[in-house]
Design a protein around this motif. Structure first.
Motif, PDB file in Angstrom:
ATOM      1  N   CYS A   1       0.852  -1.197   0.000  1.00  0.00           N
ATOM      2  CA  CYS A   1       0.000   0.000   0.000  1.00  0.00           C
ATOM      3  C   CYS A   1       0.887   1.246   0.000  1.00  0.00           C
ATOM      4  CB  CYS A   1      -0.917   0.000   1.227  1.00  0.00           C
ATOM      5  SG  CYS A   1      -2.110  -1.352   1.241  1.00  0.00           S
ATOM      6  N   VAL A   2       0.256   2.375  -0.192  1.00  0.00           N
ATOM      7  CA  VAL A   2       0.984   3.644  -0.178  1.00  0.00           C
ATOM      8  C   VAL A   2       1.651   3.825   1.177  1.00  0.00           C
ATOM      9  CG1 VAL A   2       0.729   6.154  -0.207  1.00  0.00           C
ATOM     10  CG2 VAL A   2      -0.432   4.753  -1.920  1.00  0.00           C
ATOM     11  N   SER A   3       2.912   4.206   1.167  1.00  0.00           N
ATOM     12  CA  SER A   3       3.670   4.424   2.404  1.00  0.00           C
ATOM     13  C   SER A   3       4.436   5.731   2.273  1.00  0.00           C
ATOM     14  CB  SER A   3       4.631   3.258   2.662  1.00  0.00           C
ATOM     15  OG  SER A   3       5.565   3.164   1.596  1.00  0.00           O
ATOM     16  N   VAL A   4       5.064   6.121   3.363  1.00  0.00           N
ATOM     17  CA  VAL A   4       5.854   7.361   3.368  1.00  0.00           C
ATOM     18  C   VAL A   4       7.188   7.079   4.036  1.00  0.00           C
ATOM     19  CG1 VAL A   4       3.866   8.913   3.366  1.00  0.00           C
ATOM     20  CG2 VAL A   4       4.826   8.130   5.557  1.00  0.00           C
ATOM     21  N   SER A   5       8.152   7.909   3.676  1.00  0.00           N
ATOM     22  CA  SER A   5       9.445   7.928   4.365  1.00  0.00           C
ATOM     23  C   SER A   5       9.559   9.249   5.095  1.00  0.00           C
ATOM     24  CB  SER A   5      10.596   7.783   3.366  1.00  0.00           C
ATOM     25  OG  SER A   5      10.519   6.550   2.682  1.00  0.00           O
ATOM     26  N   ILE A   6      10.196   9.207   6.284  1.00  0.00           N
ATOM     27  CA  ILE A   6      10.234  10.389   7.144  1.00  0.00           C
ATOM     28  C   ILE A   6      11.660  10.653   7.576  1.00  0.00           C
ATOM     29  CG2 ILE A   6       9.428  11.413   9.306  1.00  0.00           C
ATOM     30  CD1 ILE A   6       6.985   9.582   9.159  1.00  0.00           C
ATOM     31  N   GLY A   7      12.056  11.911   7.470  1.00  0.00           N
ATOM     32  CA  GLY A   7      13.304  12.368   8.041  1.00  0.00           C
ATOM     33  C   GLY A   7      13.012  13.400   9.100  1.00  0.00           C
ATOM     34  N   ALA A   8      13.642  13.268  10.257  1.00  0.00           N
ATOM     35  CA  ALA A   8      13.372  14.165  11.381  1.00  0.00           C
ATOM     36  C   ALA A   8      14.665  14.832  11.837  1.00  0.00           C
ATOM     37  CB  ALA A   8      12.733  13.407  12.530  1.00  0.00           C
ATOM     38  N   ALA A   9      14.530  16.104  12.174  1.00  0.00           N
ATOM     39  CA  ALA A   9      15.662  16.849  12.751  1.00  0.00           C
ATOM     40  C   ALA A   9      15.165  17.518  14.015  1.00  0.00           C
ATOM     41  CB  ALA A   9      16.184  17.885  11.760  1.00  0.00           C
ATOM     42  N   ILE A  10      16.009  17.507  15.047  1.00  0.00           N
ATOM     43  CA  ILE A  10      15.627  18.051  16.352  1.00  0.00           C
ATOM     44  C   ILE A  10      16.519  19.241  16.649  1.00  0.00           C
ATOM     45  CG2 ILE A  10      15.409  17.571  18.813  1.00  0.00           C
ATOM     46  CD1 ILE A  10      15.139  14.570  17.917  1.00  0.00           C
ATOM     47  N   LEU A  11      15.926  20.325  16.985  1.00  0.00           N
ATOM     48  CA  LEU A  11      16.679  21.535  17.316  1.00  0.00           C
ATOM     49  C   LEU A  11      17.339  21.342  18.674  1.00  0.00           C
ATOM     50  CD1 LEU A  11      17.271  24.525  16.451  1.00  0.00           C
ATOM     51  CD2 LEU A  11      15.333  25.155  17.895  1.00  0.00           C
ATOM     52  N   PRO A  12      18.652  21.399  18.739  1.00  0.00           N
ATOM     53  CA  PRO A  12      19.320  21.208  20.045  1.00  0.00           C
ATOM     54  C   PRO A  12      19.067  22.400  20.959  1.00  0.00           C
ATOM     55  CG  PRO A  12      20.926  21.779  18.356  1.00  0.00           C
ATOM     56  CD  PRO A  12      19.623  21.552  17.645  1.00  0.00           C
ATOM     57  N   THR A  13      18.831  22.117  22.211  1.00  0.00           N
ATOM     58  CA  THR A  13      18.520  23.187  23.164  1.00  0.00           C
ATOM     59  C   THR A  13      19.764  23.851  23.720  1.00  0.00           C
ATOM     60  OG1 THR A  13      18.419  21.542  24.946  1.00  0.00           O
ATOM     61  CG2 THR A  13      16.358  22.097  23.817  1.00  0.00           C
ATOM     62  N   GLU A  14      20.923  23.182  23.626  1.00  0.00           N
ATOM     63  CA  GLU A  14      22.162  23.739  24.192  1.00  0.00           C
ATOM     64  C   GLU A  14      23.218  23.917  23.110  1.00  0.00           C
ATOM     65  OE1 GLU A  14      22.290  24.808  27.137  1.00  0.00           O
ATOM     66  OE2 GLU A  14      20.411  23.945  27.883  1.00  0.00           O
ATOM     67  N   ALA A  15      22.796  24.315  21.902  1.00  0.00           N
ATOM     68  CA  ALA A  15      23.752  24.478  20.810  1.00  0.00           C
ATOM     69  C   ALA A  15      24.646  25.683  21.070  1.00  0.00           C
ATOM     70  CB  ALA A  15      23.022  24.641  19.479  1.00  0.00           C
ATOM     71  N   SER A  16      25.927  25.546  20.712  1.00  0.00           N
ATOM     72  CA  SER A  16      26.854  26.654  20.928  1.00  0.00           C
ATOM     73  C   SER A  16      26.634  27.771  19.930  1.00  0.00           C
ATOM     74  CB  SER A  16      28.298  26.143  20.816  1.00  0.00           C
ATOM     75  OG  SER A  16      28.510  25.539  19.542  1.00  0.00           O
ATOM     76  N   THR A  17      26.138  27.440  18.753  1.00  0.00           N
ATOM     77  CA  THR A  17      25.807  28.450  17.733  1.00  0.00           C
ATOM     78  C   THR A  17      24.347  28.306  17.351  1.00  0.00           C
ATOM     79  OG1 THR A  17      26.489  26.947  15.968  1.00  0.00           O
ATOM     80  CG2 THR A  17      28.152  28.476  16.834  1.00  0.00           C
ATOM     81  N   ARG A  18      23.763  29.386  16.928  1.00  0.00           N
ATOM     82  CA  ARG A  18      22.354  29.358  16.539  1.00  0.00           C
ATOM     83  C   ARG A  18      22.205  28.657  15.195  1.00  0.00           C
ATOM     84  NH1 ARG A  18      19.130  32.705  19.549  1.00  0.00           N
ATOM     85  NH2 ARG A  18      17.536  32.756  17.918  1.00  0.00           N
ATOM     86  N   ILE A  19      21.232  27.757  15.137  1.00  0.00           N
ATOM     87  CA  ILE A  19      20.951  27.012  13.911  1.00  0.00           C
ATOM     88  C   ILE A  19      19.856  27.741  13.147  1.00  0.00           C
ATOM     89  CG2 ILE A  19      20.085  24.826  12.987  1.00  0.00           C
ATOM     90  CD1 ILE A  19      21.358  23.420  15.324  1.00  0.00           C
ATOM     91  N   THR A  20      20.031  27.875  11.850  1.00  0.00           N
ATOM     92  CA  THR A  20      19.046  28.576  11.020  1.00  0.00           C
ATOM     93  C   THR A  20      17.980  27.591  10.542  1.00  0.00           C
ATOM     94  OG1 THR A  20      20.247  28.185   8.955  1.00  0.00           O
ATOM     95  CG2 THR A  20      20.836  30.157  10.241  1.00  0.00           C
ATOM     96  N   PRO A  21      16.805  28.094  10.111  1.00  0.00           N
ATOM     97  CA  PRO A  21      15.787  27.206   9.550  1.00  0.00           C
ATOM     98  C   PRO A  21      16.297  26.409   8.364  1.00  0.00           C
ATOM     99  CG  PRO A  21      14.824  29.340  10.069  1.00  0.00           C
ATOM    100  CD  PRO A  21      16.291  29.474  10.283  1.00  0.00           C
ATOM    101  N   ALA A  22      17.138  27.011   7.545  1.00  0.00           N
ATOM    102  CA  ALA A  22      17.672  26.284   6.394  1.00  0.00           C
ATOM    103  C   ALA A  22      18.547  25.121   6.843  1.00  0.00           C
ATOM    104  CB  ALA A  22      18.477  27.244   5.506  1.00  0.00           C
ATOM    105  N   GLN A  23      19.337  25.327   7.886  1.00  0.00           N
ATOM    106  CA  GLN A  23      20.195  24.256   8.395  1.00  0.00           C
ATOM    107  C   GLN A  23      19.364  23.120   8.992  1.00  0.00           C
ATOM    108  OE1 GLN A  23      22.549  26.678  11.013  1.00  0.00           O
ATOM    109  NE2 GLN A  23      24.283  26.749   9.585  1.00  0.00           N
ATOM    110  N   LEU A  24      18.304  23.474   9.752  1.00  0.00           N
ATOM    111  CA  LEU A  24      17.459  22.434  10.325  1.00  0.00           C
ATOM    112  C   LEU A  24      16.748  21.656   9.223  1.00  0.00           C
ATOM    113  CD1 LEU A  24      16.558  21.380  13.140  1.00  0.00           C
ATOM    114  CD2 LEU A  24      14.509  22.787  12.868  1.00  0.00           C
ATOM    115  N   SER A  25      16.287  22.351   8.202  1.00  0.00           N
ATOM    116  CA  SER A  25      15.632  21.672   7.078  1.00  0.00           C
ATOM    117  C   SER A  25      16.610  20.760   6.355  1.00  0.00           C
ATOM    118  CB  SER A  25      15.056  22.704   6.103  1.00  0.00           C
ATOM    119  OG  SER A  25      14.059  23.478   6.715  1.00  0.00           O
ATOM    120  N   ALA A  26      17.862  21.192   6.225  1.00  0.00           N
ATOM    121  CA  ALA A  26      18.864  20.357   5.565  1.00  0.00           C
ATOM    122  C   ALA A  26      19.128  19.085   6.367  1.00  0.00           C
ATOM    123  CB  ALA A  26      20.157  21.155   5.384  1.00  0.00           C
TER     124      ALA A  26
END
Length: 523
Positions: free
Chosen positions: A441-466
């Motif tokens: 049957c129809v299925s999907v594939s999923i990729g997930a990214a989690i924004l780190p809460t203690e990142a040393s540098t700020r992550i941009t939306p483009a980086q999280l999407s990548a």
């Protein structure tokens, strides 16, 4: 959306065609006034007690009513630039100023013989000037008003010109209004000066309080002038609503002159009092109609504002939605992701981004057709929408067969749970897919990214999407119909979709843990 305001603009009394209801109401008013007039004729010469307070009350009310009516008509002229409205507004402003001058020179009101050195004939001359000027201006209104078809064309032309040069048109309207006002003031001032300073040139209209034969002749001529104005006004068709109400005003004007000046004997008899009451009716009637129209326009404006607000909200919602699935579109997704990431980074909260892609969707389209493909995408969108239980969760369609979910306040365990729920929801759709190599049957594939809460540098939306896209590519490379969760360097995932993720120790959350996949329950 543009039609309602246009109806509001075109619904002025001067342009709205008169219907049977308006004519019926006008005839009822005229018939009632005529009936009272016929009864009053029998007692018109009956002398009554002199009531000095009557004149100040009468002229004050008359001036206020005519002045407010003139202001409203000038406002309508400014909106429509109709020469007829300018003449009619000038007529009411003329009656207001002439009445004020009449009060100043009326004997016994401010001075025994009136102000400015008024003589015994001055107030009578001003009365005749006043009652002759208004019918003449009404005739100018009738002669200068545009026929309905021409008025419609002129209104459209004025609207086009207004949009091209609104300030110029407003300045032109103001200049014309002030010209009419100045002309009326000059005319009233000139005649007042003539009636007071040149009183020896005036005929004898009044002998004490009784009208002379000369006065009767002049008054009959003025009455006939008002009758001619009524007839000319009637002949200028088609009739707008304003024209119908002016018939009532002119009829009351005729009854006023007939009772207070022609059929009576002079001042302070029943005809004199009754005629002035007709004058008040004539002054107040159009004012009441105009105020009622303003109330009607206000109601329409409120309704139009509510309709426009609803339409704008609908348009805003539509502008933020994908046309096929009803989910948020790419621009809404980008805006919301940037907002939620800024909030999460400011308050050090978790945030998860899921990128969902339908497996082998091109093959599905080739096998079943584009309509079936659209139906399949709608079903997947519904599954994603129902998987988002919290108000802050957002499901969006990027285009084609790719979707995304933004999950504020969602950590790694919550991401695994949501990915499993999406895989299960799509699997439960049971949409057959004969050309799929990953599931029947129809299925999907999923990729997930989690924004780190203690990142040393700020992550941009483009980086999280990548990061989410990279996890999606790994899920596809691993055989599709599964989810891979990435933390930006290496991936972590539960060993099975239906099993809870293992309770990681300090090393389990390490960035060196191997990649595993979430897979749907086999059915």
């Amino acid at each position: 959306m543009h039609e309602a305001p246009r109806q509001l603009i075109s619904a002025h009394l001067s342009s709205e065609p008169a219907g049977a209801r308006e004519f019926r109401a006008a005839w009822i008013m005229i018939a009632a006034s005529a009936a009272v007039f016929v009864v009053a004729i029998c007692f018109a010469r009956q002398p009554l007690v002199e009531f000095p307070v009557f004149i100040p009350i009468y002229v004050t009310t008359l001036v206020l009513c005519d002045l407010v009516t003139a202001v409203l008509l000038f406002g309508q002229y400014r909106a429509r630039m109709s020469p007829g409205l300018l003449m009619l507004a000038g007529g009411y402003f003329f009656t207001a100023t002439a009445t004020a001058a009449y009060a100043l020179i009326f004997p016994g009101l401010f001075a025994p013989t009136g102000l400015f050195g008024a003589g015994p004939q001055t107030s009578s001359a001003m009365y005749m000037f006043w009652h002759a000027g208004f019918p003449m201006l009404v005739m100018l209104y009738a002669l200068t008003k545009r026929p309905q078809a021409e008025a419609g064309r002129a209104q459209r032309a004025d609207a086009d010109a207004e949009s091209a040069a609104p300030r110029l048109n407003h300045a032109k309207a103001r200049a014309r209004i002030w010209t009419v006002i100045a002309a009326v003031l000059l005319a009233v001032a000139a005649f007042t000066a003539f009636a007071t300073q040149g009183q020896e040139l005036l005929p004898v209209f009044l002998d004490v309080n009784r009208t002379t034969v000369t006065g009767k002749v002049f008054l009959i001529g003025i009455w006939l002038l008002a009758l001619v104005a009524l007839i000319l006004h009637w002949q200028r068709r088609p009739h707008a609503v304003l024209d119908v109400w002016l018939y009532v005003v002119l009829s009351a004007w005729l009854f006023d002159i007939a009772l207070s000046a022609v059929l009576n004997t002079g001042r302070y008899d029943l005809g004199w009092y009754a005629g002035r009451i007709y004058g008040l009716v004539a002054a107040c009637y159009l004012l009441i109609v105009l105020l009622s129209e303003n109330a009607r326009h206000y109601d329409r404006l409120v309704q139009n504002s509510a309709d426009l607000r609803t339409a704008n909200e609908t348009l805003l919602q539509m502008s933020m939605q994908d046309g096929l699935t009803g989910l948020a579109h790419r621009r809404a997704f980008d805006t919301y992701l940037a907002e939620q990431m800024a909030i999460a980074q400011r308050h050090k909260r978790a945030l998860t981004l899921l990128v969902v892609d339908a497996d082998h969707f091109k093959a599905y389209n080739d096998q079943y057709g584009h309509q079936a493909g659209d139906d399949c995408l709608k079903a997947i969108a519904d599954a994603l929408r129902t998987s988002c239980h919290r108000p802050g969760d957002l499901a969006a369609r990027h285009g084609g067969e790719e979707f995304s979910l933004i999950l504020p306040d969602t950590d790694r365990a919550g991401a695994a749970h949501m990915a499993a729920a999406v895989l299960d929801a799509v699997a439960r759709l049971g949409i057959p897919h004969a050309r799929s190599t990953s599931a029947p049957c129809v299925s999907v594939s999923i990729g997930a990214a989690i924004l780190p809460t203690e990142a040393s540098t700020r992550i941009t939306p483009a980086q999280l999407s990548a990061q989410a896209d990279a996890a999606l590519y790994r899920a596809k490379a691993n055989g599709r119909n599964q989810a891979v969760i990435s933390d930006g360097e290496e991936a972590w995932a539960a060993p099975a979709r239906h099993a809870a993720p293992p309770a990681p120790d300090s090393g389990a959350l390490s960035t060196t843990m191997p990649t595993q996949a979430l897979q749907p329950r086999t059915t």
